[in-house]
Design a protein around this motif. Structure first.
Motif, PDB file in Angstrom:
ATOM      1  N   LEU A  99       0.833  -1.212   0.000  1.00  0.00           N
ATOM      2  CA  LEU A  99       0.000   0.000   0.000  1.00  0.00           C
ATOM      3  C   LEU A  99       0.866   1.259   0.000  1.00  0.00           C
ATOM      4  CD1 LEU A  99      -2.902   1.226   0.223  1.00  0.00           C
ATOM      5  CD2 LEU A  99      -2.506   1.327   2.676  1.00  0.00           C
ATOM      6  N   GLU A 104       2.351   1.906  -3.336  1.00  0.00           N
ATOM      7  CA  GLU A 104       1.328   2.358  -4.277  1.00  0.00           C
ATOM      8  C   GLU A 104       0.976   3.822  -3.980  1.00  0.00           C
ATOM      9  OE1 GLU A 104       1.117  -0.273  -6.207  1.00  0.00           O
ATOM     10  OE2 GLU A 104      -0.363   0.541  -7.580  1.00  0.00           O
ATOM     11  N   LYS A 160      -5.093  11.970  -6.351  1.00  0.00           N
ATOM     12  CA  LYS A 160      -5.363  10.971  -5.317  1.00  0.00           C
ATOM     13  C   LYS A 160      -4.394  11.072  -4.139  1.00  0.00           C
ATOM     14  CE  LYS A 160      -6.689   7.575  -8.868  1.00  0.00           C
ATOM     15  NZ  LYS A 160      -6.170   6.394  -9.577  1.00  0.00           N
ATOM     16  N   MET A 174      -4.664   6.918   3.636  1.00  0.00           N
ATOM     17  CA  MET A 174      -4.823   5.472   3.726  1.00  0.00           C
ATOM     18  C   MET A 174      -3.526   4.800   4.185  1.00  0.00           C
ATOM     19  SD  MET A 174      -7.030   4.247   0.437  1.00  0.00           S
ATOM     20  CE  MET A 174      -8.833   4.293   0.491  1.00  0.00           C
ATOM     21  N   MET A 223      -7.674   1.778  -7.148  1.00  0.00           N
ATOM     22  CA  MET A 223      -6.267   1.847  -7.525  1.00  0.00           C
ATOM     23  C   MET A 223      -5.734   3.233  -7.205  1.00  0.00           C
ATOM     24  SD  MET A 223      -4.655   0.861 -11.234  1.00  0.00           S
ATOM     25  CE  MET A 223      -5.099   2.345 -12.120  1.00  0.00           C
ATOM     26  N   LEU A 224      -4.641   3.315  -6.501  1.00  0.00           N
ATOM     27  CA  LEU A 224      -4.108   4.614  -6.083  1.00  0.00           C
ATOM     28  C   LEU A 224      -3.105   5.174  -7.076  1.00  0.00           C
ATOM     29  CD1 LEU A 224      -3.633   3.906  -2.270  1.00  0.00           C
ATOM     30  CD2 LEU A 224      -5.461   5.199  -3.374  1.00  0.00           C
ATOM     31  N   ARG A 242     -20.925  -0.055  -0.304  1.00  0.00           N
ATOM     32  CA  ARG A 242     -21.187   1.339  -0.698  1.00  0.00           C
ATOM     33  C   ARG A 242     -22.664   1.569  -0.972  1.00  0.00           C
ATOM     34  NH1 ARG A 242     -15.798   1.961  -4.365  1.00  0.00           N
ATOM     35  NH2 ARG A 242     -14.507   2.944  -2.773  1.00  0.00           N
ATOM     36  N   ARG A 248     -18.701   6.042   9.096  1.00  0.00           N
ATOM     37  CA  ARG A 248     -17.798   6.616   8.090  1.00  0.00           C
ATOM     38  C   ARG A 248     -16.377   6.123   8.295  1.00  0.00           C
ATOM     39  NH1 ARG A 248     -21.025  11.218   8.691  1.00  0.00           N
ATOM     40  NH2 ARG A 248     -19.591  12.148  10.191  1.00  0.00           N
ATOM     41  N   LEU A 283     -16.188   2.582   7.060  1.00  0.00           N
ATOM     42  CA  LEU A 283     -16.156   2.565   5.596  1.00  0.00           C
ATOM     43  C   LEU A 283     -14.743   2.917   5.102  1.00  0.00           C
ATOM     44  CD1 LEU A 283     -17.546   2.438   2.799  1.00  0.00           C
ATOM     45  CD2 LEU A 283     -18.088   4.859   3.073  1.00  0.00           C
ATOM     46  N   ALA A 284     -14.150   3.941   5.722  1.00  0.00           N
ATOM     47  CA  ALA A 284     -12.796   4.338   5.324  1.00  0.00           C
ATOM     48  C   ALA A 284     -11.831   3.171   5.519  1.00  0.00           C
ATOM     49  CB  ALA A 284     -12.339   5.545   6.142  1.00  0.00           C
ATOM     50  N   GLU A 285     -12.044   2.429   6.586  1.00  0.00           N
ATOM     51  CA  GLU A 285     -11.177   1.285   6.866  1.00  0.00           C
ATOM     52  C   GLU A 285     -11.359   0.201   5.801  1.00  0.00           C
ATOM     53  OE1 GLU A 285     -10.073  -1.033  10.967  1.00  0.00           O
ATOM     54  OE2 GLU A 285     -11.809   0.292  10.961  1.00  0.00           O
ATOM     55  N   GLU A 304     -12.364   0.660   2.746  1.00  0.00           N
ATOM     56  CA  GLU A 304     -11.769   1.141   1.489  1.00  0.00           C
ATOM     57  C   GLU A 304     -10.247   1.035   1.534  1.00  0.00           C
ATOM     58  OE1 GLU A 304     -15.168   4.295   0.002  1.00  0.00           O
ATOM     59  OE2 GLU A 304     -13.607   5.019   1.361  1.00  0.00           O
ATOM     60  N   THR A 305      -9.691   1.325   2.701  1.00  0.00           N
ATOM     61  CA  THR A 305      -8.241   1.240   2.843  1.00  0.00           C
ATOM     62  C   THR A 305      -7.771  -0.209   2.672  1.00  0.00           C
ATOM     63  OG1 THR A 305      -8.258   3.138   4.329  1.00  0.00           O
ATOM     64  CG2 THR A 305      -6.309   1.739   4.394  1.00  0.00           C
ATOM     65  N   GLU A 306      -8.463  -1.132   3.317  1.00  0.00           N
ATOM     66  CA  GLU A 306      -8.074  -2.546   3.202  1.00  0.00           C
ATOM     67  C   GLU A 306      -8.187  -3.023   1.756  1.00  0.00           C
ATOM     68  OE1 GLU A 306      -6.570  -4.345   5.481  1.00  0.00           O
ATOM     69  OE2 GLU A 306      -6.726  -2.708   6.922  1.00  0.00           O
ATOM     70  N   GLU A 314      -7.667  -1.189  -0.863  1.00  0.00           N
ATOM     71  CA  GLU A 314      -6.490  -0.676  -1.574  1.00  0.00           C
ATOM     72  C   GLU A 314      -5.220  -1.431  -1.189  1.00  0.00           C
ATOM     73  OE1 GLU A 314      -6.504   1.054  -4.148  1.00  0.00           O
ATOM     74  OE2 GLU A 314      -8.437   2.077  -4.118  1.00  0.00           O
ATOM     75  N   VAL A 315      -5.164  -1.923   0.036  1.00  0.00           N
ATOM     76  CA  VAL A 315      -4.028  -2.775   0.434  1.00  0.00           C
ATOM     77  C   VAL A 315      -3.981  -3.999  -0.480  1.00  0.00           C
ATOM     78  CG1 VAL A 315      -3.158  -4.335   2.226  1.00  0.00           C
ATOM     79  CG2 VAL A 315      -3.986  -2.057   2.865  1.00  0.00           C
ATOM     80  N   ALA A 371      -3.063  -3.102  -4.068  1.00  0.00           N
ATOM     81  CA  ALA A 371      -1.627  -2.817  -4.167  1.00  0.00           C
ATOM     82  C   ALA A 371      -0.821  -4.113  -4.174  1.00  0.00           C
ATOM     83  CB  ALA A 371      -1.197  -1.925  -3.000  1.00  0.00           C
ATOM     84  N   LEU A 401      -4.602 -12.503   2.091  1.00  0.00           N
ATOM     85  CA  LEU A 401      -5.051 -11.105   2.006  1.00  0.00           C
ATOM     86  C   LEU A 401      -6.371 -11.002   1.261  1.00  0.00           C
ATOM     87  CD1 LEU A 401      -2.023  -8.820   1.033  1.00  0.00           C
ATOM     88  CD2 LEU A 401      -3.540  -8.529   2.980  1.00  0.00           C
TER      89      LEU A 401
END
Lengths: 343, 383
Positions: free
Chosen positions: A266, A269, A278, A285, B1-2, B259, B274, B277-279, B281-283, B285-286, B289, B312
């Motif tokens: 992460l 990225e 972003k 994050m 995708m970041l 969502r 909230r 949800l952020a958590e 979304e973060t997971e 993206e983990v 990645a 994962l």
């Protein structure tokens, strides 16, 4: 333009040699005993030009990209180097990006050892009377860069660090022995050195880079703690066998690995998102994840070492305290998640 | 995708999104169940005709040979529009195995049929007495001059009663060591001697089945590799399979469901919701990645840590659905979805369905054992 991964490893190696004068433990402990006062980064680091890592080549920099910056800090994370190299590089980049005569002069002072600058954050403290801003690793700095808005107009301030207490604050000791300096920009007697939207964008990127740097350092710490723990699991024998042969511990060690692996991915990225739309989301994050993930890894590392893990004898204790500090500062997980929720 | 998308990648995303909007029939969107293969096949064939059914297959075998980012874009856009889950045993399991180990005749007979969606495959590995300890399997294959004659009992076979063919592991040499007496066989499920019985899942679906084989005659030409090499054939591509199982497609689908609940809640989502949800979304993206970087490494021929990706992928999806359970409150008790604001809101279906993820493809306990001994170099225990 970039340094490339070979160049990066060479850089990390040379930096490791430069910083590894004496054992990790001795250096970290010595640094923790220092009085909170400006001590500068040391001539060796400055002469080697590390501050200019993130500056473009036309600004006399090395032209490294944020991915390389993050990888370098990850490599350094497990070394217990007390110098706040990441934040110093970010401060240099901020000064360079602002590109006023005042910031250029400060950058020269910084590069030549006449001043040491770091960048402050808003202090997310649960205490009503705490000042609004905080600087981590303040014992190294002589001035701190911070933001001030006047009628929605952005100013970048350079604030001299003083030891004089204003009321109950400003200096506090952090868990890892470092100094935390608290202040309110409006009352701190700073000098305006840049202003306007471009400086505001540069400041926002600097905040994101600080989050990224802390996240990358946390990954390095987490990996080092995992390495120390698996080494211990292989060596330590109970009931006639290495304790690492017990499935209960194997599975927990595997979970630590999965956590670190995902977090490292992460962070790498997120580094690629610097300079794009972003950027803020990616760095929030990365810092939220690195903080919670590495905190979990630190706790497991101590637990699997048993009583000696709770002692202050091993390198582990230093990583533990440094890790908790990095997890909490530069955007705590709660703060990052709040930022992520505001869309 | 970041990471930033290149211009070509953005153009590809637009192309995929536009095509999906135009081509995916309304009755196949936003399904809150896994459609049986027959129901999903029309969509499978459309994707196949468009050339997008096998992003990970080499061009030489009719695949797309897509870049990691292109593969991710396909997954993200499919999740966004609510595309149905497709049967993947052919594309992800037996297809790659035949590409590597199949005879020219086997490749010619099966690969194109998998790509075009003419044939549904299922996997005959697990048995009542052989789960994580797969090599202890007891289904027997008697080698005759032209045939393998198979008798035994396979179980937990996904879509087994809908499949046309099954690839299976059978014991063809009782005297050889455990892993050396096994052969890898392709079985036409219309052969005489086969009985199939669906098994109801926890999620109230007849998706599993058990398959009884009684003196089933299979041509010897249907053995992949040589007799006795079945274990090698089945495990050689395990890492590749785990990468596919660990891909973010399930997590992206789960996040889309979450969502929708969040959109339905609107202002009703509190600060805690909230943050959760952020958590989630973060997971996600983990996982994205880790997936992108692993597939890139794989493309460069570097060794990859597929067990970690499987862990994962499965646990991220399960985490997202845990968050959904929390955010839904009492609605998590509902069996069927509700429609709100023009959207189909499902509450617990995927939560139930996702129990499978940490069990199949080598349970997560097996994966943790692999990580401990192979990646972390911990001493082998008395397993």
């Amino acid at each position: 333009m970039s340094v490339g991964s070979d160049g990066l490893h060479l850089m990390a190696d040379s930096l490791a040699r430069m910083l590894d004068t004496g054992s990790r433990r001795e250096r970290a402990r010595a640094a923790a005993d220092l009085p909170a006062a400006s001590r500068g980064l040391g001539n060796e680091l400055l002469e080697a030009g590390w501050l200019r890592l993130l500056l473009g080549e036309d600004s006399g920099g090395w032209g490294a990209d944020p991915g390389e910056f993050a990888m370098l800090l990850e490599n350094l994370g497990g070394m217990l180097a007390p110098e706040p190299l990441g934040p110093a590089i970010v401060a240099a980049r901020l000064l360079s990006d602002c590109d006023t005569s005042a910031t250029s002069a400060l950058l020269s002072d910084f590069a030549e050892g006449r001043a040491t600058l770091l960048v402050a954050q808003r202090a997310d403290f649960p205490l009503a009377d705490a000042p609004s801003h905080v600087l981590a690793d303040a014992q190294w700095a002589s001035q701190v860069l911070c933001a001030q808005w006047q009628d929605d107009h952005f100013h970048l301030l350079a604030v001299p660090i003083t030891q004089q207490a204003r009321g109950r604050w400003p200096m506090r000791r952090a868990l890892d022995g470092g100094a935390l300096w608290f202040f309110n920009p409006a009352e701190a007697g700073g000098t305006r050195i840049a202003e306007g939207p471009a400086a505001e964008r540069a400041f926002a990127t600097a905040q994101n880079l600080l989050r990224l740097a802390a996240a990358a350092s946390l990954v390095g710490i987490g990996q080092r703690v995992l390495d120390l723990t698996t080494e211990y699991l292989r060596l330590r024998r109970q009931f006639g066998v290495p304790i690492g042969s017990f499935q209960a511990l194997q599975h927990r060690a595997a979970s630590m690995h999965v956590t670190i692996h995902g977090t490292r991915s992460l962070v790498r990225e997120a580094a690629q998102a610097i300079g794009t739309g972003k950027e803020t989301r990616a760095c929030a994050m990365a810092k939220a994840k690195a903080s919670t993930a590495v905190r979990a890894v630190l706790k497991e590392g101590v637990q699997m070492h048993g009583a000696v893990g709770f002692s202050d004898e091993l390198e582990l204790a230093l990583h533990f305290r440094r890790g908790v500090v990095l997890a909490s500062l530069f955007g705590s997980p709660a703060e990052c998640r709040r930022d992520l929720g505001q869309r | 995708m970041l990471r930033p998308e290149s211009a070509a990648e953005s153009a590809f995303r637009d192309e995929v999104r536009t095509w999906l909007e135009a081509e995916l029939p309304a009755e196949l969107r936003d399904l809150t169940f896994r459609p049986a293969p027959a129901a999903a096949l029309s969509w499978y064939r459309k994707l196949s005709a468009r050339g997008w059914i096998a992003p990970h297959w080499p061009r030489a075998f009719g695949g797309m040979e897509a870049s990691p980012v292109q593969q991710l874009i396909l997954m993200e856009e499919a999740a966004r529009i609510g595309a149905p889950e497709l049967p993947t045993q052919g594309l992800n399991q037996i297809g790659p195995i035949l590409q590597r180990f199949g005879s020219p005749e086997q490749k010619a007979q099966h690969l194109q049929a998998i790509l075009s969606g003419e044939v549904i495959w299922c996997q005959g590995y697990s048995e009542p007495g052989a789960g994580s300890d797969l090599a202890s399997l007891r289904t027997r294959g008697r080698l005759e001059e032209d045939a393998v004659v198979i008798s035994g009992h396979k179980i937990w076979t996904t879509w087994g009663h809908h499949a046309d063919w099954m690839y299976a592991l059978v014991r063809t040499d009782e005297d050889a060591p455990k892993r050396e007496g096994i052969s890898f066989v392709l079985i036409d499920l219309t052969s005489p001697g086969i009985t199939r019985r669906p098994i109801l899942t926890l999620a109230d679906e007849r998706e599993f089945s058990e398959i009884f084989l009684d003196e089933v005659h299979v041509p010897r030409a249907n053995i992949v590799g040589r007799p006795g090499s079945g274990w090698t054939v089945a495990t050689a591509l395990l890492d590749q399979e785990r990468v596919l199982i660990g891909s973010p497609s399930n997590a992206l689908r789960a996040l889309e469901r979450l969502r929708r609940v969040v959109r339905a809640l609107g202002e009703g989502l509190d600060a805690d919701g909230r943050a959760r949800l952020a958590e989630a979304e973060t997971e996600t993206e983990v996982l994205v990645a880790a997936y992108l970087q692993l597939v890139e490494d794989q493309g460069c021929g570097r060794p990859v840590d597929a067990a970690t990706l499987k862990l994962l992928g499965s646990e991220t999806t399960q985490f997202i659905l845990d968050v959904e359970q929390e955010i839904c409150g009492a609605a998590a008790a509902l069996k069927y979805p509700e429609v709100s604001g023009g959207e189909v809101i499902d509450f617990s279906e995927l939560f139930l369905q996702s129990r499978r993820l940490s069990i199949y493809g080598g349970s997560n306990e097996i994966q943790r054992g692999l990580v401990a001994t192979r990646v972390l170099d911990l001493p082998k225990g008395r397993a």
